[in-house]
Scaffold this active site. Structure first.
Site, PDB file in Angstrom:
ATOM      1  N   ASP A 318       0.833  -1.212   0.000  1.00  0.00           N
ATOM      2  CA  ASP A 318       0.000   0.000   0.000  1.00  0.00           C
ATOM      3  C   ASP A 318       0.870   1.266   0.000  1.00  0.00           C
ATOM      4  OD1 ASP A 318      -2.024  -1.837   0.126  1.00  0.00           O
ATOM      5  OD2 ASP A 318      -2.754  -1.265   2.112  1.00  0.00           O
ATOM      6  N   ARG A 392      -6.204   5.405  -2.585  1.00  0.00           N
ATOM      7  CA  ARG A 392      -4.756   5.664  -2.599  1.00  0.00           C
ATOM      8  C   ARG A 392      -4.318   6.417  -3.858  1.00  0.00           C
ATOM      9  NH1 ARG A 392      -3.533   3.626   2.039  1.00  0.00           N
ATOM     10  NH2 ARG A 392      -4.533   1.679   2.608  1.00  0.00           N
ATOM     11  N   LYS A 417     -12.708   5.687   1.839  1.00  0.00           N
ATOM     12  CA  LYS A 417     -12.473   4.268   2.174  1.00  0.00           C
ATOM     13  C   LYS A 417     -11.628   4.141   3.441  1.00  0.00           C
ATOM     14  CE  LYS A 417     -11.301  -0.144  -0.082  1.00  0.00           C
ATOM     15  NZ  LYS A 417     -10.314  -0.877   0.711  1.00  0.00           N
TER      16      LYS A 417
HETATM   17  O1  LIG Z   1      -4.616  -7.583   5.908  1.00  0.00           O
HETATM   18  C1  LIG Z   1      -4.661  -6.369   5.705  1.00  0.00           C
HETATM   19  O2  LIG Z   1      -5.061  -5.554   6.566  1.00  0.00           O
HETATM   20  C2  LIG Z   1      -4.230  -5.870   4.376  1.00  0.00           C
HETATM   21  C3  LIG Z   1      -3.416  -6.640   3.578  1.00  0.00           C
HETATM   22  C4  LIG Z   1      -2.873  -6.158   2.281  1.00  0.00           C
HETATM   23  O3  LIG Z   1      -3.534  -6.877   1.259  1.00  0.00           O
HETATM   24  P1  LIG Z   1      -2.889  -8.142   0.440  1.00  0.00           P
HETATM   25  O4  LIG Z   1      -2.508  -9.170   1.429  1.00  0.00           O
HETATM   26  O5  LIG Z   1      -4.033  -8.550  -0.437  1.00  0.00           O
HETATM   27  O6  LIG Z   1      -1.711  -7.608  -0.307  1.00  0.00           O
HETATM   28  C5  LIG Z   1      -3.093  -4.658   2.087  1.00  0.00           C
HETATM   29  O7  LIG Z   1      -2.875  -4.305   0.754  1.00  0.00           O
HETATM   30  C6  LIG Z   1      -4.477  -4.247   2.512  1.00  0.00           C
HETATM   31  O8  LIG Z   1      -4.689  -2.861   2.325  1.00  0.00           O
HETATM   32  C7  LIG Z   1      -4.695  -4.523   3.976  1.00  0.00           C
HETATM   33  C1  LIG Z   2      -5.763  -2.885  -0.761  1.00  0.00           C
HETATM   34  C2  LIG Z   2      -6.417  -2.102   0.099  1.00  0.00           C
HETATM   35  O1  LIG Z   2      -7.582  -2.419   0.726  1.00  0.00           O
HETATM   36  P1  LIG Z   2      -8.321  -3.805   1.079  1.00  0.00           P
HETATM   37  O2  LIG Z   2      -8.275  -3.880   2.571  1.00  0.00           O
HETATM   38  O3  LIG Z   2      -9.708  -3.617   0.563  1.00  0.00           O
HETATM   39  O4  LIG Z   2      -7.597  -4.930   0.421  1.00  0.00           O
HETATM   40  C3  LIG Z   2      -5.886  -0.751   0.442  1.00  0.00           C
HETATM   41  O5  LIG Z   2      -6.401  -0.145   1.409  1.00  0.00           O
HETATM   42  O6  LIG Z   2      -4.961  -0.262  -0.215  1.00  0.00           O
END
Ligand SMILES: O=C(O)C1=C[C@@H](OP(=O)(O)O)[C@@H](O)[C@H](O)C1
Ligand SMILES: C=C(OP(=O)(O)O)C(=O)O
Length: 431
Positions: A318, A392, A417
């Site tokens: 992120d 983002r 969001k």
């Molecule tokens: O577990 C979490 O809180 C998150 C894991 C990440 O996703 P991915 O594991 O799909 O990369 C991240 O991008 C998302 O914003 C939040």
């Molecule tokens: C990937 C993201 O969100 P999500 O928790 O919906 O995966 C994000 O916040 O960048």
């Protein structure tokens, strides 16, 4: 009505101190664990945003008793692992941190549930999680395309599988969901990860929160995690949500590009969030970073100019988007590597980032899992930045105004969001 665009004025400096909004990742995990636990939990400093509202709404629909306790505090009455409502239709927006863990928990709850979201959520994969849950006997159907939401979860007789395998190379949220849900079976389970796990630090956030709620899972490298028998979630009483480390990235980058110092409060050296490693990445670009237990401060490099970089960013997917904007201000071409997961997030972020960076004059090469960015001598003014309903994208591109150009952000409200008052906070540091 949706505001169609926001015109941001050119700025030359960024300086100031900002108290961060709560972490999305911690807020949604803490809410779900508090709802599953025995006892009441007072959650402090919860994030107020769309993603968290989706989790709060879902818990209310499931008859979990929670109340706003003033400020950003919420009191949640734990259910001891049994949600009262056994038939529900849940709209989860585009919140991965609500959709994936709730899928896993509800699959073990013994009820009939339908889970759906915004159209983009129905394009975000969930098959690896469903496959893993089926190994313990869960009954889940795809309403539309195989491997994608909407899902229909049915009451099922669970088996006593001692090992569950889950793929880890599409999203870490599948492993997170399994980890949070499987203690509800009361049995010892070994979760084995197939393929290279991505976004690893998010799994450590999950394990840290589970530990706070009384369940100690044992992680064996990144290949396997053992859950103990007779596990029960027990409320710690109070649970504090850290500031959001991904939200911090925009302000730290602003300090690094626009002189600084910019200080963010709410995350620091002691954080459980992997995205604090963004500060180390900025340091590799030459920025001057200082850190306390609960704050981080960023200043531009001594030379005034960020260095070009070539970094594997799989651990901070992120905050890595913010580095794509930093590349506009670097002293040569940069490369962001190992970011394939960008393609299945709020939008196809590799393609969206490439398209919008080009509007500012950058030369961008897009690969399956990388971006190569050559900055222009001067940014193109008056770019109208498409944001693809991706918070983002909107937040990142505000930083381009530090190049002394006006920038138009389309659909700025999409920041809701995770950071509804982002642009007001931005205006406080950018001048
Ligand atoms: O577990 C979490 O809180 C998150 C894991 C990440 O996703 P991915 O594991 O799909 O990369 C991240 O991008 C998302 O914003 C939040
Ligand atoms: C990937 C993201 O969100 P999500 O928790 O919906 O995966 C994000 O916040 O960048």
């Amino acid at each position: 009505m949706k505001t169609e665009f926001l015109d941001l004025p050119p700025v030359s400096t960024a300086r100031g101190t900002l108290r961060l909004p709560g972490s999305k990742s911690i807020s949604n995990r803490a809410l779900l664990l508090a709802a599953l636990a025995e006892g009441d939990t007072l959650l402090h400093d919860l994030l107020s945003s769309d993603d968290v509202d989706r989790m709060l709404d879902a818990l209310r629909t499931l008859s979990v008793d929670w109340q706003h306790a003033g400020g950003d505090d919420y009191r949640v009455r734990g259910t001891g692992g049994h949600f009262p409502v056994r038939k529900a239709d849940l709209f989860l927006g585009n919140a991965g941190t609500a959709f994936r863990p709730l899928t896993a928990v509800l699959a073990l709850m013994g009820g009939e549930y339908r889970l759906h979201g915004v159209p983009r959520m129905h394009e975000r994969p969930i098959g690896d999680l469903v496959d893993a849950l089926r190994q313990v006997g869960a009954r889940i159907d795809y309403e539309g395309n195989e491997g994608y939401p909407p899902l229909r979860i049915h009451a099922a007789r669970l088996n006593d599988a001692a090992v569950v395998r889950v793929r880890g190379d599409v999203s870490s949220q599948f492993l997170t969901g399994l980890l949070m849900a499987l203690p509800l079976t009361g049995r010892a389970v070994r979760i084995e990860v197939e393929g290279e796990l991505i976004s690893k630090p998010y799994v450590d956030i999950t394990l840290a929160l589970m530990r706070q709620f009384g369940v100690a899972a044992e992680r064996q490298g990144w290949q396997a995690i053992e859950l103990p028998a007779n596990a029960r979630y027990v409320s710690p009483g109070d649970c504090y949500v850290e500031g959001d480390a991904s939200s911090a990235s925009y302000f730290l980058a602003a300090g690094a590009i626009g002189g600084g110092p910019v200080r963010v409060e709410g995350v620091g050296r002691d954080s459980v969030q992997g995205d604090v490693a963004f500060a180390q990445a900025l340091e590799q670009l030459g920025a001057r970073i200082t850190m306390g237990p609960n704050w981080i401060e960023a200043q531009a490099p001594e030379s005034g100019r960020l260095s070009a970089f070539d970094l594997d960013l799989n651990h901070i997917p992120d905050a890595a988007m913010t580095l794509a904007i930093c590349a506009l201000f670097a002293d040569g071409p940069s490369r962001l590597r190992n970011i394939a997961s960008w393609r299945v997030k709020e939008t196809d972020r590799i393609s969206a980032m490439a398209t919008e960076l080009r509007k500012l004059g950058a030369i961008v090469e897009e690969g399956a899992d990388y971006l190569a960015i050559t900055p222009p001598a001067a940014l193109t003014p008056h770019a109208a930045i498409g944001t693809y309903d991706d918070h983002r994208m909107a937040m990142c591109f505000s930083l381009a105004t530090l190049g002394g150009v006006p920038v138009r952000i389309m659909d700025p409200g999409c920041v809701a969001k995770t950071f509804p008052d982002y642009f007001a906070r931005w205006a406080e540091v950018a001048a």
